[in-house]
Structure formats: C-alpha cells, structure tokens
Motif scaffolding. Structure first.
Motif, PDB file in Angstrom:
ATOM      1  N   GLU A 102       0.853  -1.186   0.000  1.00  0.00           N
ATOM      2  CA  GLU A 102       0.000   0.000   0.000  1.00  0.00           C
ATOM      3  C   GLU A 102       0.890   1.237   0.000  1.00  0.00           C
ATOM      4  OE1 GLU A 102      -2.677  -0.128   3.280  1.00  0.00           O
ATOM      5  OE2 GLU A 102      -3.282  -2.208   2.896  1.00  0.00           O
ATOM      6  N   ILE A 103       0.741   2.076  -0.996  1.00  0.00           N
ATOM      7  CA  ILE A 103       1.561   3.275  -1.136  1.00  0.00           C
ATOM      8  C   ILE A 103       0.659   4.492  -1.157  1.00  0.00           C
ATOM      9  CG2 ILE A 103       3.173   4.526  -2.627  1.00  0.00           C
ATOM     10  CD1 ILE A 103       4.188   1.871  -3.655  1.00  0.00           C
ATOM     11  N   SER A 104       1.072   5.515  -0.399  1.00  0.00           N
ATOM     12  CA  SER A 104       0.319   6.765  -0.384  1.00  0.00           C
ATOM     13  C   SER A 104       1.283   7.930  -0.259  1.00  0.00           C
ATOM     14  CB  SER A 104      -0.686   6.780   0.778  1.00  0.00           C
ATOM     15  OG  SER A 104      -0.002   6.676   2.020  1.00  0.00           O
ATOM     16  N   PHE A 105       0.821   9.112  -0.641  1.00  0.00           N
ATOM     17  CA  PHE A 105       1.628  10.323  -0.546  1.00  0.00           C
ATOM     18  C   PHE A 105       1.034  11.253   0.498  1.00  0.00           C
ATOM     19  CE2 PHE A 105       2.573   8.797  -4.811  1.00  0.00           C
ATOM     20  CZ  PHE A 105       3.954   8.937  -4.871  1.00  0.00           C
ATOM     21  N   GLY A 106       1.914  11.946   1.221  1.00  0.00           N
ATOM     22  CA  GLY A 106       1.478  12.918   2.208  1.00  0.00           C
ATOM     23  C   GLY A 106       2.436  14.083   2.249  1.00  0.00           C
ATOM     24  N   HIS A 147       6.139  -0.929   8.057  1.00  0.00           N
ATOM     25  CA  HIS A 147       5.960   0.442   7.572  1.00  0.00           C
ATOM     26  C   HIS A 147       7.304   1.030   7.133  1.00  0.00           C
ATOM     27  CE1 HIS A 147       1.980   0.519   9.555  1.00  0.00           C
ATOM     28  NE2 HIS A 147       2.595  -0.110  10.547  1.00  0.00           N
ATOM     29  N   ALA A 207       5.036   3.975  -8.197  1.00  0.00           N
ATOM     30  CA  ALA A 207       4.330   5.224  -7.952  1.00  0.00           C
ATOM     31  C   ALA A 207       4.959   6.307  -8.808  1.00  0.00           C
ATOM     32  CB  ALA A 207       4.404   5.598  -6.474  1.00  0.00           C
ATOM     33  N   LEU A 232       6.397   9.898   0.735  1.00  0.00           N
ATOM     34  CA  LEU A 232       5.725   8.645   0.392  1.00  0.00           C
ATOM     35  C   LEU A 232       5.728   7.705   1.582  1.00  0.00           C
ATOM     36  CD1 LEU A 232       6.325   6.557  -2.823  1.00  0.00           C
ATOM     37  CD2 LEU A 232       6.799   5.519  -0.611  1.00  0.00           C
ATOM     38  N   SER A 233       4.630   6.982   1.779  1.00  0.00           N
ATOM     39  CA  SER A 233       4.543   5.954   2.805  1.00  0.00           C
ATOM     40  C   SER A 233       4.193   4.633   2.156  1.00  0.00           C
ATOM     41  CB  SER A 233       3.474   6.305   3.854  1.00  0.00           C
ATOM     42  OG  SER A 233       3.828   7.467   4.563  1.00  0.00           O
ATOM     43  N   ILE A 234       4.744   3.544   2.688  1.00  0.00           N
ATOM     44  CA  ILE A 234       4.482   2.217   2.166  1.00  0.00           C
ATOM     45  C   ILE A 234       4.275   1.269   3.341  1.00  0.00           C
ATOM     46  CG2 ILE A 234       6.958   1.726   1.990  1.00  0.00           C
ATOM     47  CD1 ILE A 234       6.315  -0.093  -0.404  1.00  0.00           C
ATOM     48  N   SER A 235       3.336   0.323   3.187  1.00  0.00           N
ATOM     49  CA  SER A 235       3.105  -0.640   4.257  1.00  0.00           C
ATOM     50  C   SER A 235       2.590  -1.943   3.664  1.00  0.00           C
ATOM     51  CB  SER A 235       2.103  -0.094   5.285  1.00  0.00           C
ATOM     52  OG  SER A 235       0.858   0.176   4.672  1.00  0.00           O
ATOM     53  N   SER A 281      10.309   9.090   7.212  1.00  0.00           N
ATOM     54  CA  SER A 281       9.527  10.005   6.386  1.00  0.00           C
ATOM     55  C   SER A 281       9.604  11.446   6.847  1.00  0.00           C
ATOM     56  CB  SER A 281       8.053   9.559   6.385  1.00  0.00           C
ATOM     57  OG  SER A 281       7.547   9.539   7.696  1.00  0.00           O
TER      58      SER A 281
END
Length: 644
Positions: A421-425, A478, A641, A429-432, A510
């Motif tokens: 699961e990858i998301s941007f904030g 994470h 991504a 970038l965060s991955i888990s 991060s």
C-alpha cells in the motif's frame, strides 16, 4: 608464491636485525646522569607503515612528535617506511625518502639511527626487531608501542604497498610483539596502541592481552589525521599509563573537533589485565546462547540489526561486520530474561575493563569493544576460525547460523499482501504491508529501497532506509521516503549518489527527528591520467546529518583495501576523479553497482558540496519493502508510484 616471498623477506629481516644491532647512534636521554632508567621514564616506539596512501597523514603525525621530541624522561623512536607515490614533503628536518628509516625523534627534528632501505613492514620479523632495538637502546621504566596504518579489526593491520600489500595478521602481531619483548628482556608493554581503524575489538584485546597492560584503539573507522601526538608530552612528566592513555584520547578528540570530523570517532583505553574476566563472561554468555539455540536466535537477530556497528558499507563484500559487544549483550539481556544475568555480567566486565573512552555524535554509547558478527552465514569469513580466541564466540556463531538454516519453510519471512500500500502525504511517500504471522517471530530487520524506473524497465536505486515492524504484533511493516535524492557537486557538475541511511538514524524515515543520522555513500576514485581503471579505488563516503535539521555535520572519505579488507581515509589528488555509484537492477534481477555519470567530479574533496534534492514531478518510482529473518531469508513486496 607468497611463501617464497616470505622466505626472502625473512632473510632480509635477519640482515635488518644485524644492522640495527650494529647501530650505535642515538643513545638514550637519561635524566639521572645515565645510571639507568629514571623513575617514571617512558620510551615510545612508533611503527609507521607509511608505504601506503596514508603517508601524508603519517608525516603530519611525525611533525607532531617533533613538537614534543625526546627529552628528560621521554624517548620517541619511530620506524618510518615511506612510499615513492604519495608525499614528497620533508619531515623532522629530513628530506623526502623512499623505504625505511629508524629515527630518534628530537625536538623539531630527528637523528637518523639507521637507513634501512627497502623494507617490508608486513614482515613480523621487522616489527620484532624494531621493538627489541628500541627497548635495548632506550631503556625506561615504561614502554609503549604504537602501530599506525590501515586497520581491519581481527584480520590485522597494514598493507605495505612496496611488498605487494603485505599486512600484519593478528597472529603475526602477537608473535612479533612477544618475540621482540622477549629478546629485549621485557615481560610486557605498558601500552599497546593502534592508530588505525577498527582495532578496538574483543578478538584483538583477547589475543594481545599477554603483551601489554593497556590497549588503546578505535572501534570505528579513524579519520586520516589519526591521533594527536603532541599528547605524548605527559609521558615526559612521569605520567602513569592511564594518564598517558587518557591524554591521547583527549588529544584525539580535540584534534577531531578542530578538523570537523568528531561526529564518528571512537577511542578506548582497555585494561588488558581484566580481559580474563571478559573472556569468562563472554564464554558463559555464549554458552547460554548455544544452549538456547533456535529459542533465543530471533531475539539475537533483532538485537543485532539495531546494534551500533562499525566499518559498515552498502556493499556486504566491503562491510567489516563489527558490532558493539557491550550494547549487543545488554540488549539481548533485556530482550530475553533468561539471558539477563549472563549478559549483565558481560556488560559489567567490559565496563570494568574499559578505563577511558570517547565517542562521537554518531557513535554515542559505544562501550569500547566490538566483536565480529556477520548477520548471515553467507557473509562469514572462514579465516575467523583460525583465530582461536577465548570466549566461545565461534561456537555461538556456528550455532546461530545452524538455527537460521533450520527455520522451517512455513516460518520464513513472507508477506500476505500481493502488493504494498503506497500513499503520498506532506512528508513524502509511505508504504506498508503485512507479514505472515507464522514468520513474524523470526523477523530480524526491515528496510525500504527506492529507485527510478528506467526506459528499459531496469531500476536505478537511489538509496535505502530502515523500515519498522509493528511492535504490537500486528505484522504490519511500515516505511517512508521523503522523495529526495542525494546529489554531489564540484561547482561545475552535479551528479546523483546512492544514500544508505543507517539503522541508528535519529530521523524517522519520512521526516526529521532528533539525534544524528548516518549515511553511507559508495563511490569510486580514479587518479589523474587513469585511462583504463588501473588506479581505481573503492571509496565509502561517510556522512553524519543532524537529525532535526538535516544539516551535514561530518563527511569523511574512506578508501577500501580489498586485500586486507581495511579502510583508511582517502588521499585524493584534486585533479583526480570521484564517481558516486548507484545500484542498477535489470529485469532478470541482475544487480550491479554502476557509476552515476560518464565524467564524475573533480576529487577536490573539501570543495565538494552535498544536497538532498526533491525528485522532479512525474518521476516513476519503484519501492521495495523487505523483511529479513535471522536466518537471512528475505521477503519483499514492491509497488510503483509517480511523484506528484
């Protein structure tokens, strides 16, 4: 071929010994009118293996010795083997020379006791002869021997370039010092020092304990300037061995602060008379670990992954795999109550043996002695088996690797997710992803690797950072990446570089944190005029960042010697070329380290500048989240991504 060369070297050493014995110049400075050694007097013998790229630094060290010089209560004697390649500067009033000279160091100058000509400082007979000569020519109440050059921890020191890079192994050091002392009629040294990288190890201390009362050495890579030899002055005032050792530690720290490289230093003074207690405590601790076998191995693996290490490299082939013994034992004891008593006894024995020490921002908490501990059997060097050191550590390593090899297939590291699961904030970038519960208990470490997807489908990785496994037992892993890449510039050109963030990072993956962050950068150096890679050297750039601001506090370039497996600060010609390297992975999984440009940067190292630049919008990324268990089994989950 090596045996034949050693036989020739032995003949040359016998000739050298005869030459030294025949030499009558340079009598001792005796404050009591020549009636014998004065109370509190010192003779300090420095064995400078300067026939290497560290020659310019060692010539500066000799200049520092000259600021003290031999005078009432102190004699300074140096065997200095110079190279034809790295420095032409005069030192102590002596014009440049090639080969070995035996010097009696005087205030501001030196008396040449003998011109030795070509000499192999990797031959133990040469070291033995030097010790005998120095002691018999300059009798004193106290004796110190300092060996200066590249260091490699338990494999030894040195690498005489005019003798095919011949080093002094730990066994050779032990034999040479022992025979040199015996021939001089001295039982042991007061102080044995290694002005070299990585030599403050349990293996070195345990092996050489019969040879000296105190050991002074560094757990970590040393900056090129090494020790500050003006700190020898207290010896002339009748200093005790502990007072002299502490003065050298303080001088080293002060010089490192002046030079701007104090963030990564270590130096420890070890009471070798207390090594039997450390031996016994390590044996009890090791035996307990062996008896627990696979039951304790996961705790050990997780502890090792977070323990302060020394001489680390992004390339496992160039990693020293030295871990802080006190920290390792203490954390294992906290992680498993059954080992708490044995671990505590070992920690206390180390603390008692380490008389004085210094550490830096990146090495804070170093306990003074490290030990060899490759995390996987594949990285273990079989030469280690020949050391025969006390403490049962080899038995433990054998047991640990056996337990790792016996992990059942269903209990190896494995992700339940097919993709991450990858998301941007705001922080990047965060991955888990989630680990299979069956293998969760064996997990030792987690990491995040990130790279650019090339047009041909290969990936050029930009770096690696630690990731975390949820301590609550959920199995969630994470990682975070701030979408920057390290760049280096020389004022004309700028090139990207690979950045491996250490496990001891004080900043969250991060975002900014506190403390310090260590970053290792693999590079290559080419001398001026290199046309076919004939002067290629592997280089490791070690950076220390402020954890809160990200500001670079320290940078040091270390050259790697693949013959000895040792590091020493790089001596670079400013007109040479330095080329950062990055990891490229092809579609079939083939990995290789490649230069980041065809032109590189001029190797005027003080003038280079560094930046963490944000990746351009639209950059295509591959992100790998990896978990490795204590047996070396790895599982990865990946995602792609696009940078917004």
């Amino acid at each position: 071929m090596r045996a034949a060369r050693k036989a020739v070297a032995a003949v040359a050493a016998l000739a050298l010994l005869a030459s030294l014995a025949a030499c009558t110049t340079g009598g001792p400075v005796a404050p009591n009118g020549g009636d014998g050694p004065a109370a509190g007097s010192w003779t300090v013998l420095t064995y400078s293996i300067a026939d290497t790229d560290l020659e310019p630094f060692m010539m500066a060290d000799l200049g520092e010795m000259g600021e003290v010089g031999s005078h009432d209560g102190l004699n300074l004697v140096a065997l200095v083997d110079r190279s034809a390649d790295y420095s032409t500067e005069p030192v102590l009033g002596q014009a440049d020379w090639t080969g070995g000279k035996l010097l009696h160091v005087l205030p501001g100058g030196a008396e040449v006791m003998d011109d030795l000509g070509p000499v192999d400082t990797g031959d133990p007979a040469v070291l033995s002869s030097f010790i005998t000569r120095g002691i018999t020519a300059f009798p004193a109440e106290h004796y110190a021997v300092i060996i200066s050059d590249h260091g490699a921890s338990w494999p030894g020191v040195g690498g005489d370039e005019s003798a095919d890079g011949d080093p002094l192994s730990l066994a050779e050091l032990n034999d040479a010092i022992g025979s040199g002392l015996s021939a001089a009629g001295v039982a042991k040294l007061d102080l044995l020092g290694f002005d070299a990288c990585l030599m403050a190890t349990y293996e070195v201390a345990s092996t050489l304990a019969p040879r000296a009362d105190r050991l002074l050495a560094s757990q970590e890579l040393e900056p090129g300037h090494g020790w500050n030899y003006t700190a020898l002055e207290p010896a002339a005032q009748g200093a005790t061995v502990d007072e002299l050792g502490s003065a050298l530690i303080q001088g080293f720290q002060s010089q490192a602060e002046t030079e701007g490289d104090a963030a990564e230093i270590t130096l420890s003074l070890v009471d070798l008379g207390k090594l039997p207690a450390v031996d016994a405590a390590l044996a009890a601790f090791s035996n307990g670990l062996v008896e627990r076998g696979s039951g304790i191995a996961p705790v050990v693996g997780r502890t090792l992954a977070g323990t302060l290490g020394f001489g680390r490299s992004p390339d496992p082939a160039e990693d020293s795999f030295m871990a802080d013994l006190g920290i390792l034992a203490g954390e294992i004891g906290q992680g498993d109550t059954a080992e708490a008593d044995a671990a505590g006894t070992l920690v206390r024995a180390i603390s008692s043996a380490v008389v004085d020490k210094v550490d830096g921002q990146s090495t804070a908490g170093a306990t003074g002695l490290s030990i060899y501990f490759p995390p996987q059997k594949a990285y273990f060097a079989d030469d280690y088996r020949a050391l025969g050191t006390a403490g049962g550590w080899l038995d433990f390593l054998t047991s640990y690797y056996a337990a790792g090899g016996a992990i059942p297939g269903g209990e190896k590291a494995r992700f339940t997710d097919s993709g991450a699961e990858i998301s941007f904030g705001a922080d990047g970038l965060s991955i888990s992803a989630t680990l299979d519960p069956a293998g969760l208990g064996n997990a030792a470490s987690a990491s995040l690797r990130y790279g650019l997807i090339e047009a041909d489908g290969s990936v050029t990785y930009l770096g690696e950072r630690p990731a975390t496994v949820d301590a609550g037992g959920s199995g969630r892993v994470h990682g975070g990446y701030d979408l920057t890449q390290l760049t280096l510039g020389d004022g004309t050109d700028t090139t990207p570089a690979y950045a491996q963030f250490g496990d001891d990072t004080g900043a969250a993956a991060s975002g900014p944190g506190s403390g310090s962050v260590t970053v290792d950068v693999p590079m290559a150096y080419y001398s001026p005029g290199d046309v076919a890679g004939e002067t290629y050297q592997d280089v490791l750039l070690s950076l220390t960042l402020d954890g809160a601001s990200g500001e670079i506090r320290n940078e040091t370039y270390f050259a790697y010697d693949d013959k000895l497996g040792s590091y020493g600060e790089l001596t670079a010609d400013p007109t040479g070329i330095i080329v950062p390297e990055r990891l490229n992975v092809q579609g079939d999984g083939t990995e290789s380290w490649v230069g980041t440009s065809d032109y590189g940067l001029y190797a005027d190292l003080p003038a280079l500048h560094y930046a963490f630049a944000r990746l351009p919008s639209g950059s295509r990324l591959r992100i790998d989240l990896t978990v490795t268990d204590f047996g070396g089994n790895s599982a990865s989950v990946s995602g792609t991504a696009t940078v917004p």
